[in-house]
Design a protein around this motif. Structure first.
Motif, PDB file in Angstrom:
ATOM      1  N   ASP A 142       0.817  -1.144  -0.037  1.00  0.00           N
ATOM      2  CA  ASP A 142      -0.062  -0.245   0.459  1.00  0.00           C
ATOM      3  C   ASP A 142       0.863   1.516  -0.873  1.00  0.00           C
ATOM      4  OD1 ASP A 142      -1.737   2.044   0.576  1.00  0.00           O
ATOM      5  OD2 ASP A 142      -2.262   1.649   2.691  1.00  0.00           O
ATOM      6  N   PHE A 143       0.918   1.447  -1.246  1.00  0.00           N
ATOM      7  CA  PHE A 143       2.174   2.301  -1.344  1.00  0.00           C
ATOM      8  C   PHE A 143       1.073   4.373  -0.448  1.00  0.00           C
ATOM      9  CE2 PHE A 143       4.281  -0.169  -4.061  1.00  0.00           C
ATOM     10  CZ  PHE A 143       5.094  -0.035  -4.085  1.00  0.00           C
ATOM     11  N   GLU A 144      -0.192   3.849  -1.038  1.00  0.00           N
ATOM     12  CA  GLU A 144      -0.625   5.433  -0.543  1.00  0.00           C
ATOM     13  C   GLU A 144      -0.910   5.210   1.158  1.00  0.00           C
ATOM     14  OE1 GLU A 144      -1.596   7.390  -3.031  1.00  0.00           O
ATOM     15  OE2 GLU A 144      -0.283   6.165  -3.552  1.00  0.00           O
ATOM     16  N   ALA A 145      -0.187   4.486   2.489  1.00  0.00           N
ATOM     17  CA  ALA A 145      -0.670   4.371   3.230  1.00  0.00           C
ATOM     18  C   ALA A 145       0.297   5.442   3.723  1.00  0.00           C
ATOM     19  CB  ALA A 145       0.153   2.638   4.108  1.00  0.00           C
ATOM     20  N   GLU A 146      -0.532   6.273   4.765  1.00  0.00           N
ATOM     21  CA  GLU A 146      -0.423   7.178   5.665  1.00  0.00           C
ATOM     22  C   GLU A 146       0.280   7.169   7.110  1.00  0.00           C
ATOM     23  OE1 GLU A 146      -0.435  10.720   4.817  1.00  0.00           O
ATOM     24  OE2 GLU A 146      -1.609   9.785   3.081  1.00  0.00           O
ATOM     25  N   ALA A 147       1.732   6.601   6.621  1.00  0.00           N
ATOM     26  CA  ALA A 147       2.480   6.057   7.149  1.00  0.00           C
ATOM     27  C   ALA A 147       3.431   7.071   7.819  1.00  0.00           C
ATOM     28  CB  ALA A 147       3.242   4.831   7.251  1.00  0.00           C
ATOM     29  N   ASP A 148       3.961   7.184   8.813  1.00  0.00           N
ATOM     30  CA  ASP A 148       5.109   8.274  10.109  1.00  0.00           C
ATOM     31  C   ASP A 148       6.595   7.098   9.445  1.00  0.00           C
ATOM     32  OD1 ASP A 148       3.474   9.822  10.675  1.00  0.00           O
ATOM     33  OD2 ASP A 148       2.635   8.674  12.351  1.00  0.00           O
ATOM     34  N   LEU A 149       6.914   6.163   9.546  1.00  0.00           N
ATOM     35  CA  LEU A 149       7.228   5.416   9.632  1.00  0.00           C
ATOM     36  C   LEU A 149       7.324   4.219   8.651  1.00  0.00           C
ATOM     37  CD1 LEU A 149      10.762   5.939  10.270  1.00  0.00           C
ATOM     38  CD2 LEU A 149      10.387   4.032  13.100  1.00  0.00           C
ATOM     39  N   VAL A 150       8.096   3.933   7.364  1.00  0.00           N
ATOM     40  CA  VAL A 150       7.891   2.447   7.291  1.00  0.00           C
ATOM     41  C   VAL A 150       9.502   2.178   7.593  1.00  0.00           C
ATOM     42  CG1 VAL A 150       7.846   1.460   4.362  1.00  0.00           C
ATOM     43  CG2 VAL A 150       7.088   3.844   5.297  1.00  0.00           C
ATOM     44  N   GLY A 151       9.181   0.471   7.867  1.00  0.00           N
ATOM     45  CA  GLY A 151      10.507  -0.189   8.046  1.00  0.00           C
ATOM     46  C   GLY A 151      10.337  -1.286   7.246  1.00  0.00           C
ATOM     47  N   ILE A 152      11.591  -1.323   6.340  1.00  0.00           N
ATOM     48  CA  ILE A 152      11.060  -2.851   5.539  1.00  0.00           C
ATOM     49  C   ILE A 152      12.851  -4.064   5.528  1.00  0.00           C
ATOM     50  CG2 ILE A 152      11.208  -3.533   2.493  1.00  0.00           C
ATOM     51  CD1 ILE A 152      11.085  -0.387   2.308  1.00  0.00           C
ATOM     52  N   THR A 153      12.541  -4.959   5.337  1.00  0.00           N
ATOM     53  CA  THR A 153      13.388  -6.092   5.463  1.00  0.00           C
ATOM     54  C   THR A 153      13.922  -6.648   4.642  1.00  0.00           C
ATOM     55  OG1 THR A 153      14.241  -8.374   6.857  1.00  0.00           O
ATOM     56  CG2 THR A 153      11.853  -8.057   6.341  1.00  0.00           C
ATOM     57  N   ALA A 154      14.970  -7.203   3.916  1.00  0.00           N
ATOM     58  CA  ALA A 154      15.136  -7.858   2.769  1.00  0.00           C
ATOM     59  C   ALA A 154      16.349  -8.792   2.624  1.00  0.00           C
ATOM     60  CB  ALA A 154      15.790  -6.116   2.015  1.00  0.00           C
ATOM     61  N   MET A 155      16.372  -9.526   2.543  1.00  0.00           N
ATOM     62  CA  MET A 155      16.620 -10.640   2.230  1.00  0.00           C
ATOM     63  C   MET A 155      17.914 -10.619   0.759  1.00  0.00           C
ATOM     64  SD  MET A 155      15.319 -14.259   3.061  1.00  0.00           S
ATOM     65  CE  MET A 155      13.683 -14.479   2.507  1.00  0.00           C
ATOM     66  N   THR A 156      18.755 -10.595   0.501  1.00  0.00           N
ATOM     67  CA  THR A 156      19.501 -10.336  -0.466  1.00  0.00           C
ATOM     68  C   THR A 156      19.115 -10.295  -1.715  1.00  0.00           C
ATOM     69  OG1 THR A 156      21.709 -10.577  -0.101  1.00  0.00           O
ATOM     70  CG2 THR A 156      21.751 -10.906  -1.982  1.00  0.00           C
ATOM     71  N   CYS A 157      18.586 -12.307  -2.372  1.00  0.00           N
ATOM     72  CA  CYS A 157      17.263 -11.582  -3.605  1.00  0.00           C
ATOM     73  C   CYS A 157      16.513 -11.551  -3.364  1.00  0.00           C
ATOM     74  CB  CYS A 157      16.781 -13.608  -3.185  1.00  0.00           C
ATOM     75  SG  CYS A 157      15.955 -14.105  -2.039  1.00  0.00           S
ATOM     76  N   LEU A 158      16.230 -10.108  -2.245  1.00  0.00           N
ATOM     77  CA  LEU A 158      15.153  -9.687  -2.425  1.00  0.00           C
ATOM     78  C   LEU A 158      14.947  -7.835  -2.350  1.00  0.00           C
ATOM     79  CD1 LEU A 158      12.874 -11.567  -0.439  1.00  0.00           C
ATOM     80  CD2 LEU A 158      12.634 -11.040  -2.763  1.00  0.00           C
ATOM     81  N   ALA A 159      16.561  -8.302  -2.449  1.00  0.00           N
ATOM     82  CA  ALA A 159      16.660  -6.648  -1.649  1.00  0.00           C
ATOM     83  C   ALA A 159      16.570  -5.557  -3.298  1.00  0.00           C
ATOM     84  CB  ALA A 159      18.680  -5.966  -1.903  1.00  0.00           C
ATOM     85  N   PRO A 160      16.795  -5.677  -4.749  1.00  0.00           N
ATOM     86  CA  PRO A 160      16.527  -4.641  -5.852  1.00  0.00           C
ATOM     87  C   PRO A 160      14.646  -4.278  -5.606  1.00  0.00           C
ATOM     88  CG  PRO A 160      17.509  -6.799  -6.259  1.00  0.00           C
ATOM     89  CD  PRO A 160      17.141  -7.592  -5.134  1.00  0.00           C
ATOM     90  N   VAL A 161      13.395  -5.693  -5.417  1.00  0.00           N
ATOM     91  CA  VAL A 161      12.379  -5.155  -5.127  1.00  0.00           C
ATOM     92  C   VAL A 161      12.160  -4.415  -3.555  1.00  0.00           C
ATOM     93  CG1 VAL A 161      10.116  -6.249  -4.345  1.00  0.00           C
ATOM     94  CG2 VAL A 161      11.800  -6.924  -5.322  1.00  0.00           C
ATOM     95  N   ALA A 162      12.830  -5.171  -2.439  1.00  0.00           N
ATOM     96  CA  ALA A 162      13.258  -3.716  -1.475  1.00  0.00           C
ATOM     97  C   ALA A 162      13.693  -2.233  -1.437  1.00  0.00           C
ATOM     98  CB  ALA A 162      14.157  -4.782  -0.670  1.00  0.00           C
ATOM     99  N   TYR A 163      14.299  -1.872  -2.435  1.00  0.00           N
ATOM    100  CA  TYR A 163      14.831  -1.163  -2.285  1.00  0.00           C
ATOM    101  C   TYR A 163      14.238  -0.102  -3.517  1.00  0.00           C
ATOM    102  CZ  TYR A 163      19.863  -2.576  -1.119  1.00  0.00           C
ATOM    103  OH  TYR A 163      20.526  -3.136  -0.074  1.00  0.00           O
ATOM    104  N   ARG A 164      13.289  -0.775  -4.588  1.00  0.00           N
ATOM    105  CA  ARG A 164      12.193  -0.241  -5.098  1.00  0.00           C
ATOM    106  C   ARG A 164      10.815  -0.139  -4.740  1.00  0.00           C
ATOM    107  NH1 ARG A 164      13.652  -3.565  -8.732  1.00  0.00           N
ATOM    108  NH2 ARG A 164      12.016  -5.554  -8.546  1.00  0.00           N
ATOM    109  N   ILE A 165      10.794  -0.491  -3.430  1.00  0.00           N
ATOM    110  CA  ILE A 165       9.560  -0.111  -2.690  1.00  0.00           C
ATOM    111  C   ILE A 165      10.039   0.865  -1.459  1.00  0.00           C
ATOM    112  CG2 ILE A 165       8.589  -0.618  -0.803  1.00  0.00           C
ATOM    113  CD1 ILE A 165       8.276  -3.649  -1.093  1.00  0.00           C
TER     114      ILE A 165
END
Length: 198
Positions: free
Chosen positions: A23-46
């Protein structure tokens, strides 16, 4: 798991992209994202998309722990090491407007102090079986594995009674252990497995 380390007045939402869209429209104050290496490119885009909207982003997990400077290019802060040890400080600094670029865990979490995961935040019906973590780390140092690089050559485990009690609270008899190496200690594995027989 990190939601259990948030203060009681924090409103927390968990989004797992494998079971629901981000949900890129979420009204969050802080966004925490966890990433394994295989998912790092996706995590970075998010992370980049949230930051484009002016949201504050913290990256953590195995990949940011191993490459914090790379992750820092996509985040306002990076958590290095076990998140439980740095997440409360990150939240406190964020509330005070003093977020640092990199937070490094000092040592490893004592597994006896691991708080119960906030399963109430998981997407209902989104998972085949619940997961349980009874230990972390591994006594071996295999060259193909990231566990000893990120967690040292340590093997730490929760008290068997705490693991059994957590399993009793699950809504099903079926679950999956997400330990790095559940048989890292044969003695402890036997103790755990015997306790699970009933």
């Amino acid at each position: 798991t990190l939601a259990a380390y948030c203060p009681p007045d924090a409103e927390v939402r968990n989004i797992d992209e494998s079971v629901e869209p981000v949900d890129f429209e979420a009204e969050a104050d802080l966004v925490g994202i966890t990433a394994m290496t295989c998912l790092a490119p996706v995590a970075y885009r998010i992370a980049d998309r949230y930051r484009q909207r002016g949201k504050t982003v913290v990256l953590g997990g195995i990949h940011p722990t191993l490459l914090p400077e790379e992750a820092a290019a996509h985040a306002d802060a990076v958590a290095v090491g076990e998140g439980e040890l740095v997440w409360p400080q990150i939240l406190e600094d964020f509330r005070r407007g003093r977020l640092e670029r990199i937070y490094k865990a000092n040592g490893f979490l004592e597994m006896e102090s691991l708080r119960p995961a906030r399963r109430d935040l998981l997407h209902p019906g989104g998972y085949l079986v619940p997961t349980v973590q009874s230990s972390r780390g591994c006594p071996y140092d295999c060259n193909f594995c990231s566990v000893t690089t990120t967690l040292g050559r340590t093997f730490r485990y929760r008290p068997v009674s705490a693991v059994v009690e957590e399993i009793r609270t699950l809504p099903t008899r079926y679950f999956f252990f997400v330990d790095d190496n559940i048989t890292g200690s044969r003695r402890r594995a036997r103790e755990l497995f015997r306790a699970l027989i009933p």
